[in-house]
Write a protein that holds these residues in place. Structure first.
Motif, PDB file in Angstrom:
ATOM      1  N   LYS A  24       0.984  -8.992  32.906  1.00 40.58           N
ATOM      2  CA  LYS A  24       0.520  -8.414  34.167  1.00 40.58           C
ATOM      3  C   LYS A  24       0.490  -6.906  34.103  1.00 40.58           C
ATOM      4  O   LYS A  24       1.301  -6.264  33.452  1.00 40.58           O
ATOM      5  N   ARG A  25      -0.488  -6.344  34.788  1.00 38.00           N
ATOM      6  CA  ARG A  25      -0.608  -4.909  34.994  1.00 38.00           C
ATOM      7  C   ARG A  25      -0.772  -4.698  36.501  1.00 38.00           C
ATOM      8  O   ARG A  25      -1.868  -4.850  37.029  1.00 38.00           O
ATOM      9  N   VAL A  26       0.308  -4.393  37.187  1.00 37.26           N
ATOM     10  CA  VAL A  26       0.306  -4.239  38.649  1.00 37.26           C
ATOM     11  C   VAL A  26      -0.238  -5.525  39.266  1.00 37.26           C
ATOM     12  O   VAL A  26       0.389  -6.569  39.151  1.00 37.26           O
ATOM     13  N   ALA A  27      -1.433  -5.498  39.861  1.00 38.29           N
ATOM     14  CA  ALA A  27      -1.964  -6.692  40.532  1.00 38.29           C
ATOM     15  C   ALA A  27      -2.940  -7.463  39.646  1.00 38.29           C
ATOM     16  O   ALA A  27      -3.533  -8.450  40.075  1.00 38.29           O
ATOM     17  N   TRP A  28      -3.109  -7.003  38.415  1.00 37.59           N
ATOM     18  CA  TRP A  28      -4.075  -7.620  37.500  1.00 37.59           C
ATOM     19  C   TRP A  28      -3.342  -8.403  36.423  1.00 37.59           C
ATOM     20  O   TRP A  28      -2.277  -8.022  35.969  1.00 37.59           O
ATOM     21  N   GLU A  29      -3.932  -9.521  36.012  1.00 35.27           N
ATOM     22  CA  GLU A  29      -3.313 -10.370  34.991  1.00 35.27           C
ATOM     23  C   GLU A  29      -4.270 -10.571  33.834  1.00 35.27           C
ATOM     24  O   GLU A  29      -5.456 -10.841  34.032  1.00 35.27           O
ATOM     25  N   GLY A  30      -3.755 -10.431  32.612  1.00 32.16           N
ATOM     26  CA  GLY A  30      -4.595 -10.570  31.431  1.00 32.16           C
ATOM     27  C   GLY A  30      -4.072 -11.609  30.456  1.00 32.16           C
ATOM     28  O   GLY A  30      -3.000 -12.193  30.647  1.00 32.16           O
ATOM     29  N   ARG A  31      -4.858 -11.817  29.394  1.00 32.66           N
ATOM     30  CA  ARG A  31      -4.505 -12.769  28.350  1.00 32.66           C
ATOM     31  C   ARG A  31      -4.726 -12.149  26.979  1.00 32.66           C
ATOM     32  O   ARG A  31      -5.726 -11.501  26.732  1.00 32.66           O
ATOM     33  N   ILE A  32      -3.773 -12.399  26.085  1.00 37.41           N
ATOM     34  CA  ILE A  32      -3.907 -12.040  24.680  1.00 37.41           C
ATOM     35  C   ILE A  32      -3.825 -13.326  23.866  1.00 37.41           C
ATOM     36  O   ILE A  32      -2.897 -14.117  24.031  1.00 37.41           O
ATOM     37  N   CYS A  33      -4.815 -13.543  23.004  1.00 37.90           N
ATOM     38  CA  CYS A  33      -4.804 -14.710  22.122  1.00 37.90           C
ATOM     39  C   CYS A  33      -4.072 -14.336  20.832  1.00 37.90           C
ATOM     40  O   CYS A  33      -4.325 -13.269  20.259  1.00 37.90           O
ATOM     41  N   ILE A  34      -3.199 -15.207  20.387  1.00 36.15           N
ATOM     42  CA  ILE A  34      -2.405 -14.942  19.185  1.00 36.15           C
ATOM     43  C   ILE A  34      -2.705 -16.002  18.134  1.00 36.15           C
ATOM     44  O   ILE A  34      -2.447 -17.194  18.340  1.00 36.15           O
ATOM     45  N   ASP A  35      -3.276 -15.569  17.024  1.00 37.29           N
ATOM     46  CA  ASP A  35      -3.523 -16.433  15.873  1.00 37.29           C
ATOM     47  C   ASP A  35      -2.393 -16.178  14.882  1.00 37.29           C
ATOM     48  O   ASP A  35      -2.416 -15.214  14.112  1.00 37.29           O
ATOM     49  N   ARG A  36      -1.395 -17.037  14.914  1.00 36.18           N
ATOM     50  CA  ARG A  36      -0.202 -16.816  14.096  1.00 36.18           C
ATOM     51  C   ARG A  36      -0.474 -17.052  12.611  1.00 36.18           C
ATOM     52  O   ARG A  36       0.133 -16.393  11.756  1.00 36.18           O
ATOM     53  N   GLU A  37      -1.353 -17.963  12.301  1.00 30.66           N
ATOM     54  CA  GLU A  37      -1.637 -18.254  10.894  1.00 30.66           C
ATOM     55  C   GLU A  37      -2.236 -17.042  10.185  1.00 30.66           C
ATOM     56  O   GLU A  37      -1.865 -16.721   9.050  1.00 30.66           O
ATOM     57  N   ASN A  38      -3.157 -16.340  10.868  1.00 27.53           N
ATOM     58  CA  ASN A  38      -3.830 -15.202  10.248  1.00 27.53           C
ATOM     59  C   ASN A  38      -3.281 -13.853  10.708  1.00 27.53           C
ATOM     60  O   ASN A  38      -3.812 -12.807  10.325  1.00 27.53           O
ATOM     61  N   LYS A  39      -2.236 -13.893  11.556  1.00 28.59           N
ATOM     62  CA  LYS A  39      -1.596 -12.681  12.067  1.00 28.59           C
ATOM     63  C   LYS A  39      -2.603 -11.726  12.718  1.00 28.59           C
ATOM     64  O   LYS A  39      -2.708 -10.546  12.366  1.00 28.59           O
ATOM     65  N   VAL A  40      -3.350 -12.287  13.648  1.00 29.00           N
ATOM     66  CA  VAL A  40      -4.339 -11.520  14.405  1.00 29.00           C
ATOM     67  C   VAL A  40      -4.154 -11.814  15.885  1.00 29.00           C
ATOM     68  O   VAL A  40      -3.958 -12.965  16.277  1.00 29.00           O
ATOM     69  N   THR A  41      -4.174 -10.766  16.706  1.00 25.63           N
ATOM     70  CA  THR A  41      -4.242 -10.956  18.143  1.00 25.63           C
ATOM     71  C   THR A  41      -5.639 -10.561  18.597  1.00 25.63           C
ATOM     72  O   THR A  41      -6.289  -9.702  17.989  1.00 25.63           O
ATOM     73  N   LEU A  42      -6.096 -11.199  19.681  1.00 29.25           N
ATOM     74  CA  LEU A  42      -7.448 -10.955  20.161  1.00 29.25           C
ATOM     75  C   LEU A  42      -7.457 -10.852  21.681  1.00 29.25           C
ATOM     76  O   LEU A  42      -6.689 -11.547  22.358  1.00 29.25           O
ATOM     77  N   CYS A  43      -8.323 -10.005  22.196  1.00 29.41           N
ATOM     78  CA  CYS A  43      -8.557  -9.966  23.629  1.00 29.41           C
ATOM     79  C   CYS A  43     -10.055  -9.939  23.870  1.00 29.41           C
ATOM     80  O   CYS A  43     -10.836  -9.600  22.977  1.00 29.41           O
ATOM     81  N   ILE A  44     -10.471 -10.308  25.074  1.00 29.52           N
ATOM     82  CA  ILE A  44     -11.881 -10.321  25.451  1.00 29.52           C
ATOM     83  C   ILE A  44     -12.088  -9.287  26.550  1.00 29.52           C
ATOM     84  O   ILE A  44     -11.403  -9.315  27.577  1.00 29.52           O
ATOM     85  N   ILE A  45     -13.034  -8.376  26.327  1.00 31.95           N
ATOM     86  CA  ILE A  45     -13.295  -7.299  27.272  1.00 31.95           C
ATOM     87  C   ILE A  45     -14.809  -7.126  27.417  1.00 31.95           C
ATOM     88  O   ILE A  45     -15.535  -7.142  26.415  1.00 31.95           O
ATOM     89  N   SER A  46     -15.287  -6.939  28.621  1.00 31.42           N
ATOM     90  CA  SER A  46     -16.714  -6.692  28.820  1.00 31.42           C
ATOM     91  C   SER A  46     -17.071  -5.299  28.309  1.00 31.42           C
ATOM     92  O   SER A  46     -16.231  -4.397  28.256  1.00 31.42           O
ATOM     93  N   ASP A  47     -18.331  -5.115  27.937  1.00 31.08           N
ATOM     94  CA  ASP A  47     -18.782  -3.810  27.465  1.00 31.08           C
ATOM     95  C   ASP A  47     -18.532  -2.726  28.507  1.00 31.08           C
ATOM     96  O   ASP A  47     -18.133  -1.604  28.181  1.00 31.08           O
ATOM     97  N   ARG A  48     -18.783  -3.062  29.779  1.00 30.61           N
ATOM     98  CA  ARG A  48     -18.602  -2.081  30.854  1.00 30.61           C
ATOM     99  C   ARG A  48     -17.148  -1.636  30.952  1.00 30.61           C
ATOM    100  O   ARG A  48     -16.854  -0.438  31.071  1.00 30.61           O
ATOM    101  N   THR A  49     -16.243  -2.596  30.887  1.00 28.45           N
ATOM    102  CA  THR A  49     -14.823  -2.251  30.954  1.00 28.45           C
ATOM    103  C   THR A  49     -14.389  -1.456  29.740  1.00 28.45           C
ATOM    104  O   THR A  49     -13.605  -0.504  29.845  1.00 28.45           O
ATOM    105  N   LEU A  50     -14.927  -1.811  28.580  1.00 28.08           N
ATOM    106  CA  LEU A  50     -14.560  -1.104  27.357  1.00 28.08           C
ATOM    107  C   LEU A  50     -14.969   0.368  27.433  1.00 28.08           C
ATOM    108  O   LEU A  50     -14.208   1.256  27.028  1.00 28.08           O
TER     109      LEU A  50
END
Length: 255
Positions: A68-94
């Motif tokens: 959580k970030r104040v009133a906003w909630e996000g998700r992080i995907c964790i690929d443990r086998e390949n040791k990679v985390t991923l997030c999804i962000i729109s171009d506008r937000t980026l």
């Protein structure tokens, strides 16, 4: 320099792509039509919520970290086998993230890439591809470490050797029009980039995220086809980013 084995995580990227396509297309229209209100101010956040909802039903083995970030909630995907985390962000937000350097706390993306992608170097010696971006921050390494621990909790630590990948998308009229996997440096310069548009299946209205029983899962390539508009877009972009999701972008040095 650290590297990400994009070929190894290709199945993960395909399923995350499916989640995005379904969210911005049929899910968005269904939710909007079923929830007619006098004003529709919630719509600008809806696609992100629908994507997060679809991420629960991926067939690949991923852990989802809720934060959580104040009133906003996000998700992080964790690929443990390949040791990679991923997030999804729109171009506008980026683009908005690129322009933000301060605040009471860092943006979560700056925190994660500052920790996980500390060894990444810019692909080119160039200014950021995002207009108005800033490459400085008032936060220290300790600030980022503490914030990383708040975001990840006990899911992973700052010293396990993970790298972070951003899935950036744009959508229009219920279709994904741009989709990339981007590896950022701590200063949010691009270390590497892959075009994922060949993974987009715009006719996948019948695609469901509900887990099928063993042995009954259909091949998504049998369910969908690529619309002419995507083929045209492919031709227009052949000089920039190749439409092969598991190959690195090759291009001329940009000034």
């Amino acid at each position: 320099m650290d590297t990400i084995n994009i070929k190894a995580i290709s199945p993960v990227l395909q399923e995350m792509t499916n989640a995005i396509v379904k969210a911005v297309g049929p899910d968005f229209e269904e939710f909007k039509n079923s929830n007619k209100l006098e004003s529709m101010n919630y719509l600008h956040m809806l696609r992100g919520d629908l994507i997060n909802d679809n991420l629960q039903y991926l067939h690949t083995v991923l852990d989802l970290r809720k934060f959580k970030r104040v009133a906003w909630e996000g998700r992080i995907c964790i690929d443990r086998e390949n040791k990679v985390t991923l997030c999804i962000i729109s171009d506008r937000t980026l683009k908005a993230i690129m322009k933000r350097a301060g605040g009471n706390i860092p943006h979560y993306l700056r925190t994660i890439v500052s920790v996980e992608n500390a060894g990444m170097k810019p692909r080119y010696e160039q200014q950021s591809l995002f207009e108005g971006s800033v490459d400085s921050t008032p936060f220290t390494e300790d600030d980022f470490i503490k914030d990383f621990e708040n975001i990840m909790g006990e899911a992973i630590t700052a010293y396990e050797g993970y790298n972070h990948l951003v899935i950036s998308y744009a959508a229009s009229n219920g279709m994904v029009t741009s989709l990339k996997a981007i590896c950022f440096t701590p200063k949010l310069d691009i270390a590497d980039e892959w075009n994922l548009m060949d993974m987009v299946k715009p006719d996948s209205l019948e695609l469901t995220m509900v887990a099928e029983s063993e042995g009954s899962r259909p091949d998504v390539h049998d369910l969908v086809s690529v619309k002419p508009s995507i083929i045209e877009a492919k031709k227009q972009n052949e000089g920039n980013v190749p439409f092969v999701s598991i190959k690195k972008r090759e291009g001329k040095k940009q000034g």
